[in-house]
Design a protein around this motif. Structure first.
Motif, short mmCIF file in Angstrom:
data_model
loop_
_atom_site.label_atom_id
_atom_site.label_comp_id
_atom_site.label_asym_id
_atom_site.label_seq_id
_atom_site.Cartn_x
_atom_site.Cartn_y
_atom_site.Cartn_z
N ARG B 252 0.86 -1.18 0.00
CA ARG B 252 0.00 0.00 0.00
C ARG B 252 0.90 1.23 0.00
NH1 ARG B 252 -4.81 0.00 4.06
NH2 ARG B 252 -3.09 0.40 5.50
N VAL B 253 0.65 2.11 -0.96
CA VAL B 253 1.57 3.24 -1.14
C VAL B 253 1.59 4.14 0.09
CG1 VAL B 253 1.53 3.21 -3.64
CG2 VAL B 253 -0.21 4.50 -2.45
N GLY B 254 0.47 4.22 0.79
CA GLY B 254 0.43 5.01 2.02
C GLY B 254 1.33 4.43 3.09
N ASP B 255 1.33 3.11 3.21
CA ASP B 255 2.14 2.45 4.25
C ASP B 255 3.64 2.66 4.02
OD1 ASP B 255 -0.20 1.51 5.31
OD2 ASP B 255 -0.01 -0.52 4.50
N VAL B 256 4.07 2.74 2.77
CA VAL B 256 5.51 2.88 2.52
C VAL B 256 5.96 4.34 2.48
CG1 VAL B 256 5.74 0.67 1.33
CG2 VAL B 256 5.26 2.74 -0.01
N GLY B 257 5.02 5.27 2.65
CA GLY B 257 5.44 6.65 2.82
C GLY B 257 5.13 7.63 1.70
N PHE B 258 4.37 7.20 0.69
CA PHE B 258 3.96 8.17 -0.33
C PHE B 258 2.99 9.18 0.29
CE2 PHE B 258 5.57 4.95 -3.23
CZ PHE B 258 6.14 5.72 -4.24
N ASP B 259 3.10 10.43 -0.17
CA ASP B 259 2.26 11.49 0.39
C ASP B 259 1.04 11.79 -0.48
OD1 ASP B 259 4.13 12.45 2.62
OD2 ASP B 259 5.42 12.45 0.85
N VAL B 260 1.18 11.60 -1.79
CA VAL B 260 0.07 11.86 -2.72
C VAL B 260 0.05 10.73 -3.74
CG1 VAL B 260 -1.06 13.66 -4.08
CG2 VAL B 260 0.91 14.25 -2.69
N VAL B 261 -1.14 10.34 -4.16
CA VAL B 261 -1.25 9.29 -5.16
C VAL B 261 -2.45 9.57 -6.05
CG1 VAL B 261 -2.41 7.94 -3.36
CG2 VAL B 261 -1.83 6.83 -5.47
N HIS B 262 -2.32 9.30 -7.35
CA HIS B 262 -3.54 9.27 -8.16
C HIS B 262 -3.73 7.86 -8.68
CE1 HIS B 262 -1.28 9.40 -12.07
NE2 HIS B 262 -2.32 8.72 -12.47
N LEU B 263 -4.97 7.46 -8.81
CA LEU B 263 -5.30 6.17 -9.41
C LEU B 263 -5.94 6.42 -10.76
CD1 LEU B 263 -6.88 4.36 -6.33
CD2 LEU B 263 -4.51 4.35 -7.09
N ASN B 264 -5.81 5.45 -11.67
CA ASN B 264 -6.53 5.53 -12.94
C ASN B 264 -7.65 4.50 -12.89
OD1 ASN B 264 -3.52 6.17 -13.42
ND2 ASN B 264 -4.53 7.09 -15.17
N LEU B 265 -8.85 4.96 -12.59
CA LEU B 265 -9.96 4.01 -12.48
C LEU B 265 -10.18 3.28 -13.81
CD1 LEU B 265 -12.58 5.97 -10.35
CD2 LEU B 265 -10.62 4.59 -9.62
N HIS B 266 -9.86 3.95 -14.92
CA HIS B 266 -10.04 3.35 -16.24
C HIS B 266 -8.94 2.34 -16.57
CE1 HIS B 266 -7.78 7.09 -16.42
NE2 HIS B 266 -7.10 6.57 -17.41
N LYS B 267 -7.98 2.20 -15.70
CA LYS B 267 -6.98 1.14 -15.88
C LYS B 267 -7.23 0.08 -14.81
CE LYS B 267 -3.55 4.31 -17.83
NZ LYS B 267 -2.23 4.91 -17.71
N THR B 268 -6.78 0.36 -13.60
CA THR B 268 -6.79 -0.63 -12.53
C THR B 268 -8.20 -1.12 -12.18
OG1 THR B 268 -4.97 0.69 -11.66
CG2 THR B 268 -5.79 -1.09 -10.28
N LEU B 269 -9.16 -0.23 -12.17
CA LEU B 269 -10.48 -0.59 -11.67
C LEU B 269 -11.50 -0.77 -12.80
CD1 LEU B 269 -10.34 1.41 -8.35
CD2 LEU B 269 -9.95 -1.03 -8.70
#
Lengths: 126, 480, 444
Positions: B252-269
């Protein structure tokens, strides 16, 4: 394809000085790297540039590149024909594909001769 | 094929929903249009047939394997369309929540937004999400604006964003549009090298944008070190979610220390990409960036009802007129509910399994510059073939002839003649095997009959198109 | 597992080919310290269970109200052809047309869309779309800044406030100055705008009809902008554009619009469609994808993405914009919508909307204390002032099944009694009658 009588910038522009007027274009190597040009953006007559300043750009289908002024001076003429026929730069980069004429504000400095420029091309070629 | 404008016959009746009086009764003549618009006059069957024929001149996931690297072209489950087409959602006017006492008219939609944000938080380990960004690049811009707002609020003078040389072109473009200078950091052995990072990391660095796994499909194994280096300088770490399909349930990107993340719902989800969009690029943040998220924010009250809160004085403001591409979010929400915890983990596992399977089976036929375990995709190179006159582009076109969409080519820029293959988890083994066999056949043909590859495609409605002519002639409409 | 086809036997076979013992071996680089602290999601549901849950949520949205809401987003009739054709998997499940030979369907459709919207606005060039009308307006402002190398943007306050706040947010970190020229009683202040344009002005930005519904001819304003070498940008409402003097005829350099009214459901704010059109002179400043016509090696007509040197995948940080994914399928919906309605259908939809709005204005202003806010011509939307706070009236009527319009006080000080009312061809005369009666009752 590197004429002996011209001066060159490391950023692949050529320059021909005639009295206080310098004619500028991009080199054979530059046009070959870019491929078929589709658009040439040039400054307007009256604009002034320092040596090394960004003064325009060229575009092909897959690439775009800025053109830098090899000399300091005022633009006195631009090659209007390139607007409709950018392919002239591909076909004849040192002739009909010239881009800009400058009235020099200072003696050109730091430019390369044909031999030195050939070395630049050699190092970037592969 | 003729355009619909060329097929138009003046006087032919289309779908006229109603009859009306002349507008001249209400609007002064000088404010009215002079002459016809020039829209087609076509019968309904003419329109149906025209667009049905056009559709047949397209490859899509429904009809063709589409291993387009970095784009995660997985199957888009049909039932999510049923959800997005429910009149209870489609008929909802977006300003409703702005009317006092009318927030009660859209409780269901607000709940969808609230619940989706919560699920995305759990998937990524981030503190909060906004659904407003309407595409991946839009999410990047929003994320970089958040980074800018954070530093501005703290009084930090920071002007630079670091971007690895393997990054998507949207990363430097987004950073630049948000007003930052872009600094590139070179990769070493396919991943970001902490030593090279230290070279460019100074007090003016506001943050760094990373894709993990990166665009070579490789996991950034120095991640903990990179996070530490960035945070020591009070620089923030941005996660480009383009390759999120490789890590669901594994990191999980939050657990490893990333501060901001965007997801691409049209890819991953799994929301469909529609030939270019609409996408959706929700942005998640760590707690320290919470105050800066775009407005409005959806909240759950103590009485269990939902409301929109516009009162966040430190917010970066509005990046969308309303709440993002709500119809797309609905589909992603339905997909997450359908797959659940185990389903998402299985999606990631099988995406990585399939990518490695193709990589391994192609060994000996195509060179893979960083040939080790990859994540959900990998990058091969056609450099050896190019020396024989067959380029990545030619191989891509030959695949089209065999009924496959081509992989991503010439990206990332750090691999010459790159061929980037991402199979996703939804393709069965028989399809993968057929695709691999097709690529091997093409590779063999490089030696026996290169001209046939250079001439491809020959089975599609058109052969290769003259892009130079298009750019020079600039015929951009039926009138120009 | 849903949508994952590999059987256990196939997984074993694939692992053997790869040369690892288990799937988990493929994730060995993610060390224990990097593993999730939690992944506490609910387990999956059946298709039927998911849909019934969403059905229940949808039912908690009151979409049975009769609505006079507009404010830039309108409930027009969408012909059945739009869903039927654009839901075809060949369009729906394609990516951006990077391989033109396998994407002629998408590419030709975008070309036809570019043709349709340029004709609608009387402009020369269009892109394949941006996210929405507000983003289109921001991108237009940036086009002007690049073109003129100036930094001041003059904006009419009568331009949709939802877009003005977006403009404000997007430009907050940039060296751009927004100058807002106040509206005059709901009218666009032409003289004020003209006076605000100076030698440092990159663009003047207006809207037609403006946010209050007023129709303008901006020919004079745009000529004044041209004199100062500033770029003229207009945000247009595309249904009314079927009837009104075109942005091109007024001398606009860039014309943008929210395309939602052309074939897209309201859908709680998206996906929508940012339409961008411009003159040929401005096209190299335009963001996003553009399709051009060309020929294949056998001389047959075909279509490709063109002028790509402007874009992020080539120019990176020097690109005109960072946009990659756009709203292509929404553009396709708009094209099918425009083709299905055709020239006459679109005009009729616009005319009936105008007719209903004028009937509605007549009936509402017959109620004591209700007056038209704006004095000039209007189309399908108009603003009235009520004798009381508009929010209260909205709450009262909404409870009785009618949403009477948008409260202007939300964005405009001193207009707390202002109500913005929109009609479309779907608004019936009967509904207008009931609305007027209800309003009368509420004000009594």
């Amino acid at each position: 394809m590197i004429p002996e009588d011209l001066k060159y910038a490391k950023s692949h522009e050529w320059c021909k000085v005639d009295g206080d007027v310098a004619t500028v274009g991009i080199t054979h190597f530059a046009q070959e790297q870019l491929g078929d040009l589709t658009f040439v953006e040039l400054p307007e007559v009256g604009d002034t540039f320092e040596a090394g300043a960004e003064m325009g750009s060229v575009e092909s289908v897959k690439a775009a590149s800025e053109i830098y002024s090899p000399v300091a001076g005022e633009v006195v003429e631009v090659n209007e024909a390139l607007a409709d026929a950018p392919e002239k730069v591909n076909e004849d980069p040192y002739g009909a594909g010239w881009m800009i004429k400058f009235k020099l504000a200072a003696e050109p400095a730091g430019l390369l001769d044909a031999e030195a420029y050939a070395a630049v091309v050699e190092s970037e070629g592969h | 094929m003729k355009t619909i404008f060329e097929e138009s016959v003046p006087g032919r009746e289309g779908c006229w929903p109603c009859e009306g009086m002349s507008e001249e009764a209400y609007i002064p003549k000088e404010m009215l249009r002079d002459g016809e618009i020039g829209l087609p006059s076509a019968g309904e069957l003419d329109v149906v047939r025209h667009f049905t024929r056009l559709s047949k001149r397209n490859y899509g996931v429904d009809g063709n394997f589409y291993p387009l690297g970095s784009c995660t072209m997985k199957y888009n489950p049909k039932f999510t369309e049923v959800a997005a087409a429910m009149p209870g959602f489609t008929r909802l006017h977006p300003v409703l929540p702005q009317l006092q006492g009318a927030g009660g008219l859209c409780q269901g939609a607000l709940e969808v937004m609230y619940e989706t944000e919560r699920l995305l938080c759990e998937i990524t380990g981030m503190h909060a999400f906004t659904l407003h960004p309407m595409a991946g690049a839009h999410g990047e811009l929003t994320g970089v604006m958040l980074i800018a707002a954070y530093h501005k609020d703290k009084g930090n003078k920071k002007t630079k964003i670091i971007v690895p040389d393997s990054a998507h072109g949207t990363n430097p473009a987004s950073a630049s549009i948000a007003g930052f200078d872009v600094v590139s950091v070179p990769s070493n052995n396919g991943i970001v090298d902490p030593a090279a990072l230290v070279e460019v990391l100074d007090d003016e660095v506001a943050g760094m944008m990373m894709t993990c796994p990166n665009t070579l499909g490789l996991f950034e194994s120095n991640l903990p070190e990179i996070v530490r280096l960035l945070h020591e300088k009070d620089a923030l770490l941005y996660y480009d979610g383009a390759n999120m399909n490789a890590i669901m349930g594994k990191m999980r990107v939050g657990d490893v220390g990333f501060d901001v993340v965007h997801l691409n719902l049209h890819k991953t989800l799994a929301t469909p990409h529609g030939g270019g969009g609409p996408g959706s690029g929700p942005v998640g943040v760590s707690e320290k960036l919470l105050p800066y998220l775009p407005v409005s924010r959806v909240e759950k009250q103590e009485d269990g009802r939902f409301r929109l809160n516009y009162n966040h004085p430190k917010s970066i403001g509005y990046v969308a007129p309303f709440y993002g591409n709500f119809g797309v979010v609905l589909k992603a929400y339905a997909y997450i509910l359908r797959l659940g915890r185990t389903g998402l983990i299985r999606a990631t596992e099988n995406a990585v399994l399939s990518a490695n399977y193709i990589r391994k089976r192609l060994a000996g036929h195509f060179e893979v510059p960083f040939d080790r375990i990859c994540m959900h995709e990998f990058v091969a190179t056609a450099a050896p073939q190019a020396e024989k006159g067959v380029h990545a582009l030619d191989i891509a076109k030959a695949l089209l002839d065999k009924g496959y969409h081509a992989p991503t080519i010439y990206f990332p820029l750090i691999v010459p003649e790159a061929i980037m293959i991402e199979p996703t988890e939804t393709e069965n083994k028989a399809t993968l095997d057929e695709f691999i066999d097709a690529l091997i056949e093409i590779a063999e043909r490089v030696d026996t009959d290169p001209a046939s590859i250079q001439a491809a495609p020959v089975t599609l409605p058109v052969t290769r198109l003259d892009e130079t002519r298009a750019a020079r002639a600039m015929e951009l409409t039926d009138d120009l | 597992m849903p949508y994952v086809p590999h059987t256990e036997a196939e997984v074993r076979e694939m692992l053997a080919t790869i040369g690892v013992g288990s799937i988990e071996d493929l994730f060995a680089e993610i060390t224990p310290e990097m593993r999730p602290k939690s992944f506490d999601l609910p387990e999956g549901l059946s298709e039927m269970e998911v849909l019934s849950r969403l059905e229940a949520m949808a039912s908690r949205n009151a979409t049975d109200r009769v609505s006079f809401l507009g404010a830039g987003f309108y409930d027009h009739y969408i012909p059945a052809t739009v869903d039927a054709l654009t839901m075809r998997g060949e369009f729906y499940t394609a990516y951006t047309p990077y391989q033109p030979e396998a994407s002629q369907g998408t590419l030709q459709a975008i070309f036809e869309y570019q043709t349709a919207v340029t004709r609608l606005f009387g402009m020369q060039c269009a892109n394949a779309s941006v996210y929405d009308g507000g983003t289109a307006l921001y991108e237009a402002a940036m086009m002007a800044v690049r073109k003129t190398k100036r930094r001041k943007i003059v904006v009419s306050e009568a331009l949709n406030p939802i877009y003005r706040v977006m403009l404000d947010s997007y430009t907050s970190n940039l060296d751009v100055e927004l100058v807002t020229v106040p509206h005059k009683g709901g009218m666009t202040d032409m003289d004020g705008l003209k006076a605000a344009i100076d030698g440092d002005t990159a663009a003047v930005m207006v809207q037609n009809p403006n946010f209050f519904g007023s129709i303008n001819d901006f020919t004079g304003l745009f000529a004044a902008a041209r004199e100062k070498k500033a770029v003229s940008v207009i945000s247009a409402y595309p249904v009314m554009a079927a009837l009104l003097k075109t942005p091109g005829a007024m001398g606009a350099d860039v014309a943008v619009a929210e395309g939602q009214s052309l074939g897209l459901p309201l859908s709680f704010g998206g996906p929508y469609l940012g339409i961008m059109t411009c003159t040929k002179d401005m096209v190299r400043q335009m963001p996003g994808r553009i399709v051009g016509r060309t020929a294949d090696t056998r001389g047959r007509t075909g279509y490709v993405l063109t002028l790509q040197a402007r874009e992020q995948h080539i120019r990176r940080q020097k690109a005109t914009s960072n946009i990659c994914s756009n709203q292509s399928l929404c553009a396709l919906r708009t094209l099918v919508h425009l083709c299905s309605l055709g020239e006459m259908g679109l005009k009729r939809a616009a005319r009936v909307s105008v007719e209903r709005a004028h009937l509605c204005a007549e009936r509402l202003t017959a109620v004591e204390g209700v007056e038209l806010l704006t004095k000039g011509a209007f189309g399908n939307e108009f603003a009235v002032t009520l004798p009381v706070n508009a929010y209260d009236v909205i709450a009262k009527l909404a409870a009785r099944g009618y949403v009477p319009g948008f409260p202007l006080g939300r964005y405009y000080k001193d207009l707390d009694n202002g109500l913005l009312v929109a009609c479309t061809e779907k608004t019936s005369e009967e509904q207008i009658g009931i609305f007027a009666e209800m309003l009368k009752g509420a004000l009594r």
